[in-house]
Structures are given as C-alpha cells and as structure tokens.
Design a protein around this motif. Structure first.
Motif, PDB file in Angstrom:
ATOM      1  N   PRO A 138      44.488  75.093  33.904  1.00  0.00           N
ATOM      2  CA  PRO A 138      43.339  74.235  33.636  1.00  0.00           C
ATOM      3  C   PRO A 138      43.846  72.899  33.087  1.00  0.00           C
ATOM      4  CG  PRO A 138      43.592  75.810  31.855  1.00  0.00           C
ATOM      5  CD  PRO A 138      44.629  76.155  32.906  1.00  0.00           C
ATOM      6  N   SER A 139      43.088  71.842  33.276  1.00  0.00           N
ATOM      7  CA  SER A 139      43.536  70.535  32.784  1.00  0.00           C
ATOM      8  C   SER A 139      43.387  70.454  31.264  1.00  0.00           C
ATOM      9  CB  SER A 139      42.727  69.412  33.432  1.00  0.00           C
ATOM     10  OG  SER A 139      41.411  69.392  32.915  1.00  0.00           O
ATOM     11  N   GLU A 141      42.219  67.929  29.743  1.00  0.00           N
ATOM     12  CA  GLU A 141      40.897  67.343  29.507  1.00  0.00           C
ATOM     13  C   GLU A 141      39.807  68.413  29.487  1.00  0.00           C
ATOM     14  OE1 GLU A 141      43.810  64.540  30.804  1.00  0.00           O
ATOM     15  OE2 GLU A 141      43.102  66.308  31.890  1.00  0.00           O
ATOM     16  N   GLN A 142      39.882  69.370  30.416  1.00  0.00           N
ATOM     17  CA  GLN A 142      38.885  70.441  30.482  1.00  0.00           C
ATOM     18  C   GLN A 142      38.933  71.313  29.222  1.00  0.00           C
ATOM     19  OE1 GLN A 142      39.465  73.112  33.793  1.00  0.00           O
ATOM     20  NE2 GLN A 142      37.349  73.818  33.758  1.00  0.00           N
ATOM     21  N   THR A 146      35.809  71.643  26.537  1.00  0.00           N
ATOM     22  CA  THR A 146      35.035  72.889  26.458  1.00  0.00           C
ATOM     23  C   THR A 146      35.600  73.909  25.470  1.00  0.00           C
ATOM     24  OG1 THR A 146      36.256  73.934  28.267  1.00  0.00           O
ATOM     25  CG2 THR A 146      34.300  72.637  28.863  1.00  0.00           C
ATOM     26  N   VAL A 149      38.382  77.851  28.612  1.00  0.00           N
ATOM     27  CA  VAL A 149      38.277  77.719  30.066  1.00  0.00           C
ATOM     28  C   VAL A 149      38.588  79.074  30.689  1.00  0.00           C
ATOM     29  CG1 VAL A 149      39.189  76.590  32.133  1.00  0.00           C
ATOM     30  CG2 VAL A 149      38.988  75.298  29.985  1.00  0.00           C
TER      31      VAL A 149
END
Length: 157
Positions: A138-139, A141-142, A146, A149
């Motif tokens: 996952p990035s 940023e993600q 959040t 993830v």
C-alpha cells in the motif's frame, strides 16, 4: 493495547496475505502477527535477512519470526524508531505477501524508491524487492490517510 496483523491464506493456499497489509502506529507500539493457517513468517526487509535490501529505518532492529506453523502462533515486535518498515513472508514473498508499518512519521529507506540503493557502496549483494511484492505494497499516502489498509478483493479464507 496490541495491534494485530493476521497471516492469512485461502484454504488450499493459492492466495496468501497479511491483514491488514498497511498500518500506522505511534512509537512504542507493539505489533503482533498471528498465524491463521498455512506456514508464514514476518521478516523485515534488511540485509541481515538473506541479503534483502534495507527497507526499515537505519538503527532499527531487524526481525525474523522464523516459520510459524500452528494456528494462533504469534510473533511480537515493539517499534520504537520512527519510519517506514517494510516486511515480507519468506516462503510467499514472490506471491506478493508483504506488509508496511509506518511508525510516527514516514521516514527512512522504506520511504524511498525500491531501487534507491543501486550503485551505493556495500550494497552489491542486496536483493531487490521482487516486482510482485513491489506492486502489493500500500502507498505511504494511503496508510497516512486511513491508518489501516486492507488488501482489496481478498477472499477471507
């Protein structure tokens, strides 16, 4: 409390993953990987672990759970150094069974491109992260947006 990451697989083992695949935690947080079924490891991307490239903060301790084989077996790490920690499952890295933990701020080698070390001194023996594994992460940023993830489209097994 403890943040838990499940080590999962479909019943026949044709699909494997960490759940969640990405988490943000504060410094000092303990993370526990728990085996659902199949055989898995949680292993830091670090040269001490079979010459893998460094994808955890410099100065942070590398870890390797060894093979977990009995359902509910677990392995704990307490994260104290801020940064990005990328890890993999030894027998399933080529299948994209990887995960990312961000402790505090997203710093260090794990925040850099996967090939950042090419041509650097003393890195000739380092193994790059396989392409399937690179695509699975996952990035940053993600994760920062959040905090947790999960991999989409996964059969819960």
């Amino acid at each position: 409390g403890v943040v838990e990451i499940q080590m999962r697989a479909t019943p026949r083992g044709e699909d494997v993953w960490f759940d969640p695949i990405g988490v943000w935690v504060p410094p000092g947080q303990m993370v526990r990987w728990v085996l659902h079924h199949d055989v898995h490891t949680t292993t830091a991307y670090h040269p001490k672990n079979d010459h893998h490239s460094l994808r955890i903060p410099e100065g942070a301790a590398a870890w390797d759970s060894g093979f977990l084989v009995k359902p509910a077996e677990h392995f704990d790490v307490t994260f104290t150094v801020e940064g990005v920690y990328d890890y993999y499952c030894m027998p399933h890295e080529q299948a994209g069974m990887v995960g990312r933990i961000i402790v505090g701020r997203p710093l260090g080698p794990g925040a850099l491109p996967f090939d950042y070390f090419k041509g650097q001194p003393d890195t000739a023996s380092w193994k790059p992260v396989p392409e399937a594994a690179q695509k699975a992460f996952p990035s940053i940023e993600q994760i920062m947006a959040t905090r947790v993830v999960r991999r989409s489209g996964r059969n819960p097994g």
